[in-house]
Write an enzyme that holds these catalytic residues in place. Sequence first.
Site, PDB file in Angstrom:
ATOM      1  N   GLU A 113      52.792  39.904  45.908  1.00 43.42           N
ATOM      2  CA  GLU A 113      51.797  40.378  46.862  1.00 43.42           C
ATOM      3  C   GLU A 113      52.161  39.812  48.239  1.00 43.42           C
ATOM      4  OE1 GLU A 113      49.015  42.357  47.283  1.00 43.42           O
ATOM      5  OE2 GLU A 113      48.931  41.437  49.279  1.00 43.42           O
ATOM      6  N   HIS A 130      16.376  40.965  27.568  1.00 39.48           N
ATOM      7  CA  HIS A 130      17.052  39.766  27.105  1.00 39.48           C
ATOM      8  C   HIS A 130      17.588  40.019  25.709  1.00 39.48           C
ATOM      9  CE1 HIS A 130      17.952  35.532  26.559  1.00 39.48           C
ATOM     10  NE2 HIS A 130      17.344  35.583  25.381  1.00 39.48           N
ATOM     11  N   GLY A 184      52.675  44.646  44.806  1.00 41.55           N
ATOM     12  CA  GLY A 184      51.352  44.955  45.363  1.00 41.55           C
ATOM     13  C   GLY A 184      50.251  44.485  44.428  1.00 41.55           C
ATOM     14  N   GLY A 185      49.493  43.498  44.848  1.00 44.00           N
ATOM     15  CA  GLY A 185      48.434  42.927  44.001  1.00 44.00           C
ATOM     16  C   GLY A 185      47.071  43.497  44.356  1.00 44.00           C
ATOM     17  N   GLY A 186      46.978  44.843  44.464  1.00 43.49           N
ATOM     18  CA  GLY A 186      45.704  45.511  44.751  1.00 43.49           C
ATOM     19  C   GLY A 186      45.121  46.091  43.474  1.00 43.49           C
ATOM     20  N   GLY A 208      42.217  66.752  39.635  1.00 44.98           N
ATOM     21  CA  GLY A 208      42.974  65.972  40.607  1.00 44.98           C
ATOM     22  C   GLY A 208      43.620  64.736  40.011  1.00 44.98           C
TER      23      GLY A 208
HETATM   24  P1  NAD Z   1      45.622  48.606  47.462  1.00 44.57           P
HETATM   25  O1  NAD Z   1      45.481  48.789  48.902  1.00 44.57           O
HETATM   26  O2  NAD Z   1      44.448  48.291  46.619  1.00 44.57           O
HETATM   27  O3  NAD Z   1      46.669  47.411  47.201  1.00 44.57           O
HETATM   28  C1  NAD Z   1      47.949  47.410  47.713  1.00 44.57           C
HETATM   29  C2  NAD Z   1      48.420  45.966  47.756  1.00 44.57           C
HETATM   30  O4  NAD Z   1      49.796  45.959  48.051  1.00 44.57           O
HETATM   31  C3  NAD Z   1      47.718  45.151  48.831  1.00 44.57           C
HETATM   32  O5  NAD Z   1      47.275  43.965  48.242  1.00 44.57           O
HETATM   33  C4  NAD Z   1      48.818  44.919  49.857  1.00 44.57           C
HETATM   34  O6  NAD Z   1      48.677  43.699  50.560  1.00 44.57           O
HETATM   35  C5  NAD Z   1      50.052  44.922  48.991  1.00 44.57           C
HETATM   36  N1  NAD Z   1      51.306  45.278  49.640  1.00 44.57           N
HETATM   37  C6  NAD Z   1      51.513  46.219  50.592  1.00 44.57           C
HETATM   38  N2  NAD Z   1      52.831  46.287  50.900  1.00 44.57           N
HETATM   39  C7  NAD Z   1      53.464  45.382  50.104  1.00 44.57           C
HETATM   40  C8  NAD Z   1      54.824  44.988  49.938  1.00 44.57           C
HETATM   41  N3  NAD Z   1      55.798  45.547  50.636  1.00 44.57           N
HETATM   42  N4  NAD Z   1      55.090  44.024  49.034  1.00 44.57           N
HETATM   43  C9  NAD Z   1      54.098  43.430  48.315  1.00 44.57           C
HETATM   44  N5  NAD Z   1      52.807  43.774  48.424  1.00 44.57           N
HETATM   45  C10 NAD Z   1      52.493  44.735  49.307  1.00 44.57           C
HETATM   46  O7  NAD Z   1      46.418  49.878  46.945  1.00 44.57           O
HETATM   47  P2  NAD Z   1      46.708  50.401  45.467  1.00 44.57           P
HETATM   48  O8  NAD Z   1      46.513  49.334  44.454  1.00 44.57           O
HETATM   49  O9  NAD Z   1      48.038  51.070  45.553  1.00 44.57           O
HETATM   50  O10 NAD Z   1      45.586  51.488  45.284  1.00 44.57           O
HETATM   51  C11 NAD Z   1      45.471  52.541  46.231  1.00 44.57           C
HETATM   52  C12 NAD Z   1      44.048  52.975  46.391  1.00 44.57           C
HETATM   53  O11 NAD Z   1      43.651  53.661  45.220  1.00 44.57           O
HETATM   54  C13 NAD Z   1      43.095  51.807  46.539  1.00 44.57           C
HETATM   55  O12 NAD Z   1      42.877  51.482  47.892  1.00 44.57           O
HETATM   56  C14 NAD Z   1      41.849  52.310  45.892  1.00 44.57           C
HETATM   57  O13 NAD Z   1      41.027  52.859  46.882  1.00 44.57           O
HETATM   58  C15 NAD Z   1      42.306  53.395  44.949  1.00 44.57           C
HETATM   59  N6  NAD Z   1      42.161  52.929  43.580  1.00 44.57           N
HETATM   60  C16 NAD Z   1      40.923  52.627  43.118  1.00 44.57           C
HETATM   61  C17 NAD Z   1      40.770  52.186  41.823  1.00 44.57           C
HETATM   62  C18 NAD Z   1      39.406  51.865  41.321  1.00 44.57           C
HETATM   63  O14 NAD Z   1      38.436  52.320  41.915  1.00 44.57           O
HETATM   64  N7  NAD Z   1      39.287  51.082  40.245  1.00 44.57           N
HETATM   65  C19 NAD Z   1      41.861  52.024  41.001  1.00 44.57           C
HETATM   66  C20 NAD Z   1      43.105  52.342  41.494  1.00 44.57           C
HETATM   67  C21 NAD Z   1      43.232  52.801  42.787  1.00 44.57           C
END
Ligand code: NAD
Length: 471
Positions: free
Chosen positions: A204, A444, A181-183, A43
Amino acid sequence: MSTQTSPRLLVIGAGPAGYPAAFHAADLGMSVTLLDLDPHMGGVCLQRGCIPSKALLHIARFLEECREIEPIGVRVGTPTIELDRLRDWKQSVIRRLTGGLASLCAARRIEFIQGRAQFVSPDEVEIQTPHGTRRMPVDYALIATGSRPASLPGWPTSPRIMDSTAALDLPDIPKRLLVVGGGYIGLELGSIYTALGSRVSVVELTDGLLPGVDRSLVAPLQRRLGRRFEHIRLRTRVAAVMPEADSIRVTLEGPDGTQEETYDRVLVSVGRRPNSEQLGLDRAGIEVDERGFIRVDERRRTSHPRVWAAGDVAGEPMLAHKATYEAKIAVEAIAGRKVAYEPRAIPAVVFTDPEIAWAGLTQSEAERASRPVRIVRFPWSASGRALTLERTEGLTQWILEPESNRILGVGIVGVNAGDLLAEGALAIELGAVADDVAWTIHAHPTLSETLMEAAELASGHATHYLPSSRS
Ligand code: NAD
């Protein structure tokens, strides 16, 4: 369910929900057909997500360390990046893993088909393969079709606008990259490109990076990224995008007004959408919610009595390990075992540098629910191990039930936080109290001692740290 009846299970989607479900079902004696659009198993996570991004984050960390080690007396020089070899190595990691899955699948005598499944009725699925179309009766089915990157409406199509899949292909190292997008994805990929030499800016929409994650955990990361990224613009949206011959022009609207900037590439990482369309769910009477997630009960059964769903398509959080866990619950339920999906702790890790990791109740959730909690925090500046790594910005926190000090949540920010998290998740699942961790001998000098010392703080004192109320 007895093995003699050998029920036939069709698993649609071979990602971190689908293939473990298929393997588990075969191990329980079911006859299994596993289906995916892709010719390989694994996937998005294995082929276009978790695994390639972690391979590249490993390189990114090495490059950052080469830079950071100089002030303490080791000059490495400027590393040379051979993008083709880097790409090949990343693909070889994926190949080794998909090859391993194919062997495990064959050894279990699971039928793996490349094709697209669609319900034609509650009792029958049509499968389109590269070699033709066939129909299969639905004895039992598990839908595990995952999710895809969300796109922004009205945006033009351009090779300069990338989603996470395109960014992980490393088409080049853009001089200037805008991350929208700062996710999770934006910060992980932004960190990779920064380390490779791009000047990265993040926009973000909300007022902080990683919305929903505890601010105490985000702060050390945000400080570090603030130094490494060109700009972090919060409360900002992209008002217009204009691809040009050799760049892309972007209009940003934020607290400082409207700004025009030019970038070489833009990465859109604004969330993911469930892949629940084109499955003929309505023909099978399978309900989806208003966001497109398949509705499931606590055993992951859909509104169809013989169809289950697991993974991203069955709801948040969209995390591979949650997908695997719930898929196995679904298979156990199909096998007639008394099970339910009721985890106390779902670990989450953002693989930036420093990493952020948490499980169980978070401070933000407790605040939203007006639930009283006690929070104990141990700063890594008091950890000998963190000092030897020259990485003292970290923090380890426990979220406790005030009367009993029962552990409800754990949060860590710091190098290797993701690997440290497991002890916290186990403590929550076992219903441990802070003293259980405080009185467990931790090796430790390791970063795991920060979990022990944070737990000691529940009794008001830790060996290497005096809370400000006592100092
Ligand atoms: P996310 O939901 O983590 O972040 C998206 C971000 O984009 C949010 O902060 C949101 O406020 C912002 N946003 C939304 N619309 C916007 C706009 N028009 N302009 C500016 N900012 C905007 O989503 P993602 O980073 O795309 O990841 C998707 C999913 O994939 C995550 O929810 C997560 O579950 C999964 N993921 C997990 C991991 C991990 O486990 N390390 C890594 C990558 C992805």
